[in-house]
Design a protein around this motif. Structure first.
Motif, PDB file in Angstrom:
ATOM      1  N   VAL A 197      -4.045  -8.592 -36.634  1.00 27.71           N
ATOM      2  CA  VAL A 197      -4.812  -8.085 -37.782  1.00 27.71           C
ATOM      3  C   VAL A 197      -4.000  -6.958 -38.388  1.00 27.71           C
ATOM      4  CG1 VAL A 197      -6.989  -7.162 -38.625  1.00 27.71           C
ATOM      5  CG2 VAL A 197      -6.948  -8.526 -36.519  1.00 27.71           C
ATOM      6  N   ILE A 198      -3.705  -7.081 -39.671  1.00 27.56           N
ATOM      7  CA  ILE A 198      -2.896  -6.050 -40.334  1.00 27.56           C
ATOM      8  C   ILE A 198      -3.631  -5.518 -41.567  1.00 27.56           C
ATOM      9  CG2 ILE A 198      -0.771  -7.131 -39.520  1.00 27.56           C
ATOM     10  CD1 ILE A 198      -0.184  -8.038 -42.377  1.00 27.56           C
ATOM     11  N   PRO A 199      -3.407  -4.247 -41.878  1.00 25.19           N
ATOM     12  CA  PRO A 199      -3.879  -3.728 -43.157  1.00 25.19           C
ATOM     13  C   PRO A 199      -2.970  -4.246 -44.269  1.00 25.19           C
ATOM     14  CG  PRO A 199      -2.588  -2.057 -42.023  1.00 25.19           C
ATOM     15  CD  PRO A 199      -2.658  -3.253 -41.099  1.00 25.19           C
ATOM     16  N   VAL A 256      -9.745   1.999 -43.734  1.00 25.96           N
ATOM     17  CA  VAL A 256      -8.989   0.753 -43.511  1.00 25.96           C
ATOM     18  C   VAL A 256      -8.772   0.536 -42.016  1.00 25.96           C
ATOM     19  CG1 VAL A 256      -6.822  -0.455 -43.978  1.00 25.96           C
ATOM     20  CG2 VAL A 256      -7.902   0.897 -45.789  1.00 25.96           C
ATOM     21  N   THR A 257      -8.573   1.614 -41.283  1.00 23.09           N
ATOM     22  CA  THR A 257      -8.410   1.502 -39.831  1.00 23.09           C
ATOM     23  C   THR A 257      -9.678   0.919 -39.209  1.00 23.09           C
ATOM     24  OG1 THR A 257      -7.016   3.452 -39.942  1.00 23.09           O
ATOM     25  CG2 THR A 257      -7.738   2.770 -37.758  1.00 23.09           C
ATOM     26  N   ALA A 258     -10.813   1.374 -39.685  1.00 23.19           N
ATOM     27  CA  ALA A 258     -12.077   0.814 -39.202  1.00 23.19           C
ATOM     28  C   ALA A 258     -12.190  -0.663 -39.584  1.00 23.19           C
ATOM     29  CB  ALA A 258     -13.252   1.606 -39.766  1.00 23.19           C
ATOM     30  N   ASP A 259     -11.716  -1.015 -40.766  1.00 25.38           N
ATOM     31  CA  ASP A 259     -11.733  -2.423 -41.185  1.00 25.38           C
ATOM     32  C   ASP A 259     -10.907  -3.276 -40.216  1.00 25.38           C
ATOM     33  OD1 ASP A 259     -13.179  -1.603 -43.416  1.00 25.38           O
ATOM     34  OD2 ASP A 259     -11.464  -1.718 -44.784  1.00 25.38           O
ATOM     35  N   VAL A 260      -9.724  -2.778 -39.822  1.00 23.72           N
ATOM     36  CA  VAL A 260      -8.856  -3.514 -38.891  1.00 23.72           C
ATOM     37  C   VAL A 260      -9.596  -3.749 -37.570  1.00 23.72           C
ATOM     38  CG1 VAL A 260      -6.739  -3.365 -37.494  1.00 23.72           C
ATOM     39  CG2 VAL A 260      -6.683  -2.746 -39.933  1.00 23.72           C
ATOM     40  N   LEU A 261     -10.253  -2.719 -37.074  1.00 14.42           N
ATOM     41  CA  LEU A 261     -10.959  -2.849 -35.791  1.00 14.42           C
ATOM     42  C   LEU A 261     -12.170  -3.770 -35.912  1.00 14.42           C
ATOM     43  CD1 LEU A 261     -10.701   0.783 -34.427  1.00 14.42           C
ATOM     44  CD2 LEU A 261      -9.686  -1.271 -33.444  1.00 14.42           C
TER      45      LEU A 261
END
Ligand code: AMP
Ligand code: ZN
Length: 119
Positions: A46-48, A65-70
Motif C-alpha cells: 500500500v503506497i501513498p 494520508v498515513t492514516a489512509d495507508v493504514l
C-alpha cells in the motif's frame, strides 16, 4: 516541493501508470498492488500517491494520508481474508532494514504462519 513525484522513483511510476502493477485497491490518496516477489500467499503493498521516502517522513508531513495507508492495509487484509487468522503490516525503513524502494510503502503480509520476532 515535498510529496511531488520523483522521476527516478519506481512507485511514483506505478502511481502514474507508466509502470504496470496488479492493483487490488485504489483511493484518492493511496494505491495498493501485489508485490512482484511475494513472501507469503498474501503480499500487497500500500503506497501513498504522494512521494515521501519512508513511513516516518510521510507521517510527519501527511498524517491523514498515513492514516489512509493504514486503513487501506486493514481493508486489504479483510478483502484477502487474512484478518481472522492475523497478518502483518511492515514498513522497512532504511537499507539496513531491507528497504529497497524509497517511496513509503506498507507491506501487508498474511496467509501463512508469521514468526515473531521477525528476522
Ligand atoms: P522494500 O524492500 O521494503 O523497500 O520493499 C520493496 C518491495 O517492492 C519488495 O518487496 C519488492 O519485491 C517490491 N517490488 C519491486 N518492484 C516491484 C514492482 N514493479 N511491482 C510490484 N512490487 C515490486
Ligand atoms: Zn515515489
Amino acid at each position: 516541493m515535498a510529496g511531488e513525484p520523483q522521476a527516478d522513483c519506481l512507485f511514483c511510476k506505478i502511481v502514474a501508470g507508466t509502470v504496470p502493477a496488479t492493483v487490488v485497491r485504489e483511493t484518492e490518496t493511496t494505491v495498493a498492488f501485489r508485490d512482484i516477489n511475494p513472501q507469503a500467499p498474501t503480499h500487497v503493498l500500500v503506497i501513498p500517491r504522494l512521494h515521501y521516502p519512508d513511513a516516518a517522513s510521510l507521517a510527519a508531513a501527511e498524517p491523514n494520508v498515513t492514516a489512509d495507508v493504514l486503513r487501506e492495509a486493514g481493508e486489504i487484509a479483510a478483502q484477502e481474508q487474512v484478518d481472522e487468522h492475523g497478518y502483518r503490516i511492515v514498513f522497512n525503513t532504511g537499507a539496513g532494514a531491507g528497504q529497497t524502494v524509497f517511496h513509503a510503502h506498507a507491506h501487508v503480509i498474511g496467509g501463512r504462519g508469521l514468526q515473531w520476532p521477525p528476522g
